[in-house]
Design an enzyme around this catalytic site. Sequence first.
Site, PDB file in Angstrom:
ATOM      1  N   ASP A 135       0.856  -1.188   0.000  1.00 26.08           N
ATOM      2  CA  ASP A 135       0.000   0.000   0.000  1.00 26.08           C
ATOM      3  C   ASP A 135       0.892   1.238   0.000  1.00 26.08           C
ATOM      4  O   ASP A 135       1.727   1.410   0.889  1.00 26.08           O
ATOM      5  CB  ASP A 135      -0.886  -0.007   1.249  1.00 26.08           C
ATOM      6  CG  ASP A 135      -2.011   1.011   1.169  1.00 26.08           C
ATOM      7  OD1 ASP A 135      -1.792   2.103   0.586  1.00 26.08           O
ATOM      8  OD2 ASP A 135      -3.104   0.736   1.692  1.00 26.08           O
ATOM      9  N   GLU A 212      -0.546  -6.828 -10.327  1.00 22.78           N
ATOM     10  CA  GLU A 212       0.366  -6.304 -11.338  1.00 22.78           C
ATOM     11  C   GLU A 212      -0.284  -6.306 -12.717  1.00 22.78           C
ATOM     12  O   GLU A 212      -0.138  -5.342 -13.487  1.00 22.78           O
ATOM     13  CB  GLU A 212       1.647  -7.127 -11.359  1.00 22.78           C
ATOM     14  CG  GLU A 212       2.663  -6.615 -12.373  1.00 22.78           C
ATOM     15  CD  GLU A 212       3.898  -7.482 -12.409  1.00 22.78           C
ATOM     16  OE1 GLU A 212       4.949  -7.008 -11.958  1.00 22.78           O
ATOM     17  OE2 GLU A 212       3.811  -8.632 -12.890  1.00 22.78           O
TER      18      GLU A 212
END
Length: 230
Positions: A135, A212
């Site tokens: 994060d 991703e």
Amino acid sequence: MTALSETEHKGAFYGRRVGKTLRQGQQQALARTLPRYLIDLPTVAEPAALFPCPVDEIRLEIGFGGGEHLLSEAKRFPRAGYIGIEPFLNGMAKAVLELDLAPQENVRLFNLDAALLLARLPEGSVSQVELLYPDPWPKRRHWKRRFVRPDNLDLLARALKPGGVFRFASDVPDYVDWTLREVRAHPAFRWTQTRADDWRTPYEGWPGTRYEAKAIAAGRVPTYLSFARV
């Protein structure tokens, strides 16, 4: 450095611990399979003893999300003992469901703050730590919540053996720059990459992650950093 107690480090993990309601299969896998893989702090004084199979090294992944990278790497390196750290229950449930279907004896899981585990592991007992797409806490007032900061780098340095590797991947340029500044400023780490291709190219054997794939589809560019414990 002395180990942190749960009380001393209370509140150090920032973020949600539970998201969407778990599916029935995930709930059943957590109840049936998680106890087999879950470790707690009093048991980590001898990391190799956490695994029922022989392991030659210990590797950590901090915040493994759904576990796809963790489990893929554990299959690639069966003589390495992998400890995946994930306080977010939904991510833990995804990984445990996979382990329920295909057990991997060289995997163990930890569901609390990574700093607690890093502080309890024996000094120099870990060969690799990976922090993949953490994060970024983009708001300036939340930057202190980022995992990459001096106190956590001290803990990483304590746990990693000389020559051990710290890997960091992100699609957030600001967090990449932040990490480069913070880690390069720490005396225990050395940035090992020298060319742009080094940090633009995924790590060897990189399986990718669901996060991703979404980032790339949205036009964001991942960066893959590597540092060595000096």
